[in-house]
Design a protein around this motif. Structure first.
Motif, PDB file in Angstrom:
ATOM      1  N   ARG A 180      28.509  46.936 -15.409  1.00  0.00           N
ATOM      2  CA  ARG A 180      29.627  47.177 -16.330  1.00  0.00           C
ATOM      3  C   ARG A 180      29.333  48.319 -17.296  1.00  0.00           C
ATOM      4  NH1 ARG A 180      29.844  41.379 -16.207  1.00  0.00           N
ATOM      5  NH2 ARG A 180      28.501  41.309 -18.052  1.00  0.00           N
ATOM      6  N   ALA A 181      28.047  48.542 -17.598  1.00  0.00           N
ATOM      7  CA  ALA A 181      27.671  49.548 -18.597  1.00  0.00           C
ATOM      8  C   ALA A 181      27.499  50.948 -18.021  1.00  0.00           C
ATOM      9  CB  ALA A 181      26.369  49.126 -19.275  1.00  0.00           C
ATOM     10  N   LEU A 182      27.479  51.091 -16.703  1.00  0.00           N
ATOM     11  CA  LEU A 182      27.221  52.393 -16.107  1.00  0.00           C
ATOM     12  C   LEU A 182      28.324  53.392 -16.444  1.00  0.00           C
ATOM     13  CD1 LEU A 182      25.966  51.458 -12.521  1.00  0.00           C
ATOM     14  CD2 LEU A 182      24.596  52.225 -14.463  1.00  0.00           C
ATOM     15  N   PRO A 183      27.962  54.642 -16.705  1.00  0.00           N
ATOM     16  CA  PRO A 183      28.988  55.660 -16.964  1.00  0.00           C
ATOM     17  C   PRO A 183      29.686  56.074 -15.676  1.00  0.00           C
ATOM     18  CG  PRO A 183      26.808  56.668 -16.935  1.00  0.00           C
ATOM     19  CD  PRO A 183      26.589  55.176 -16.819  1.00  0.00           C
ATOM     20  N   GLY A 184      30.864  56.662 -15.844  1.00  0.00           N
ATOM     21  CA  GLY A 184      31.597  57.182 -14.695  1.00  0.00           C
ATOM     22  C   GLY A 184      32.638  56.209 -14.181  1.00  0.00           C
ATOM     23  N   THR A 185      33.493  56.725 -13.302  1.00  0.00           N
ATOM     24  CA  THR A 185      34.588  55.921 -12.755  1.00  0.00           C
ATOM     25  C   THR A 185      34.651  55.948 -11.232  1.00  0.00           C
ATOM     26  OG1 THR A 185      36.098  57.806 -12.952  1.00  0.00           O
ATOM     27  CG2 THR A 185      35.996  56.281 -14.825  1.00  0.00           C
ATOM     28  N   ALA A 186      33.714  56.611 -10.577  1.00  0.00           N
ATOM     29  CA  ALA A 186      33.720  56.687  -9.118  1.00  0.00           C
ATOM     30  C   ALA A 186      33.468  55.318  -8.514  1.00  0.00           C
ATOM     31  CB  ALA A 186      32.654  57.673  -8.640  1.00  0.00           C
ATOM     32  N   PRO A 187      33.860  55.104  -7.253  1.00  0.00           N
ATOM     33  CA  PRO A 187      33.584  53.818  -6.604  1.00  0.00           C
ATOM     34  C   PRO A 187      32.097  53.470  -6.683  1.00  0.00           C
ATOM     35  CG  PRO A 187      35.003  55.177  -5.238  1.00  0.00           C
ATOM     36  CD  PRO A 187      34.558  56.041  -6.359  1.00  0.00           C
ATOM     37  N   LEU A 188      31.817  52.199  -6.933  1.00  0.00           N
ATOM     38  CA  LEU A 188      30.452  51.743  -7.159  1.00  0.00           C
ATOM     39  C   LEU A 188      29.968  50.896  -5.987  1.00  0.00           C
ATOM     40  CD1 LEU A 188      27.959  51.311  -9.013  1.00  0.00           C
ATOM     41  CD2 LEU A 188      29.164  49.316  -9.964  1.00  0.00           C
ATOM     42  N   GLY A 236      37.592  44.701  -9.198  1.00  0.00           N
ATOM     43  CA  GLY A 236      37.777  46.069  -8.747  1.00  0.00           C
ATOM     44  C   GLY A 236      36.655  47.019  -9.121  1.00  0.00           C
ATOM     45  N   LEU A 237      35.689  46.591  -9.936  1.00  0.00           N
ATOM     46  CA  LEU A 237      34.605  47.478 -10.340  1.00  0.00           C
ATOM     47  C   LEU A 237      33.722  47.857  -9.157  1.00  0.00           C
ATOM     48  CD1 LEU A 237      32.865  48.915 -12.483  1.00  0.00           C
ATOM     49  CD2 LEU A 237      31.657  46.742 -12.829  1.00  0.00           C
ATOM     50  N   VAL A 238      33.406  46.892  -8.306  1.00  0.00           N
ATOM     51  CA  VAL A 238      32.483  47.113  -7.200  1.00  0.00           C
ATOM     52  C   VAL A 238      33.257  47.383  -5.916  1.00  0.00           C
ATOM     53  CG1 VAL A 238      30.635  46.101  -5.808  1.00  0.00           C
ATOM     54  CG2 VAL A 238      30.732  45.644  -8.265  1.00  0.00           C
TER      55      VAL A 238
END
Length: 266
Positions: A95-103, A128-130
């Motif tokens: 949740r804390a990682l920067p950026g918005t690209a697919p994870l 939807g984060l992962v």
């Protein structure tokens, strides 16, 4: 006298007042322009630095982050904790990682179990984060992989050292004395956090699952990884050249398998 990892001088000392270190490291790539973000959860005893072997093989527009779990590197004074604690730690990191690209969350060996539970938790807390979970060098968790346990019962240092060396977690050039003091307690704590873990497919992953295993890995033959199929709505398997320690010994093949299956996560 038999030496045990719980004996003074062998046990890793931890301070209850220690300041927590950063739970992840960013390795290459710009999170603001990345096409993909990858969060690596490494194998037992490994720190975030182990992820650096992947860097030369990653596309330049991928952002690599490595989870730094308690008990290692700048978090060396924190207790390792149980599986629930470790999974919550990884979920918070995601949740804390920067950026918005697919994870993509990539769990290696014991890290696959931690990653699985972290992604399950994120389905509820951050839908939807992962985009996908990748398990590497780990058998299906719906059944035990062996007739014997991964680690012997008890705290006999010699027996435990023989077991973890058999998995290849520690380079052969590392002396047994150094290993007993530096590596062994952490590896054992990590492995014991997951070795009794069993789970059915529920809750099924809403994100895609890619299962990667080595063609020469005695712990993960096809029949032992086949059981992953019902754990996600979309599951795919990839076999690559190599044994159990794909992250360390076959980083190019590991990255290649992920790149070859990106369509699975779209």
């Amino acid at each position: 006298m038999t030496e045990r990892i719980g004996d003074p001088g062998v046990r890793r000392q931890r301070s209850e007042t220690a300041v927590a270190g950063k739970p992840y490291v960013l390795i290459g790539g710009d999170p603001d322009t990345a096409a993909w973000r990858v969060l690596l959860v490494p194998h037992s005893g490994a720190g975030a630095a182990n992820a650096r072997v992947l860097s030369p093989h990653l596309p330049p527009d991928w952002q690599l982050a490595a989870a730094r779990l308690p008990g290692r590197e700048s978090r060396i004074r924190e207790p390792v904790g149980d599986l629930g604690t470790l999974a919550a730690d990884v979920a918070a990191t995601a949740r804390a990682l920067p950026g918005t690209a697919p994870l993509l969350v990539v769990g290696v060996c014991a890290g696959a179990v931690i990653a699985l539970e972290a992604v399950r938790a994120l389905q509820d807390s951050a839908p939807g984060l992962v985009a996908g979970l990748v398990t590497v060098s780990y058998w299906s968790v719906d059944r035990p992989p062996h007739t014997t346990r991964l680690l012997p019962d008890g705290d006999d240092t010699a027996e435990l050292m023989a077991a973890v060396r058999g998995f290849g977690y520690v380079p052969e050039h590392v002396a047994d004395d150094d290993m007993a003091h530096t590596y062994l307690p952490l590896i054992v704590a990590d492995m014991r956090a997951v070795q009794d873990y069993r789970s059915g497919p529920e809750p099924v992953l809403t994100s895609a699952l890619l299962v990667i295993s080595g063609e020469d890995d005695p712990l993960c033959p096809p029949e032992r990884v086949a059981g992953w199929a019902p754990f996600a709505k979309r599951t795919r398997q990839a076999r690559v050249p190599g044994g159990h320690m794909l992250l360390v010994e076959r980083p190019a093949e590991l990255v290649g398998a992920i790149k070859a299956n990106l369509d699975h996560f779209r």
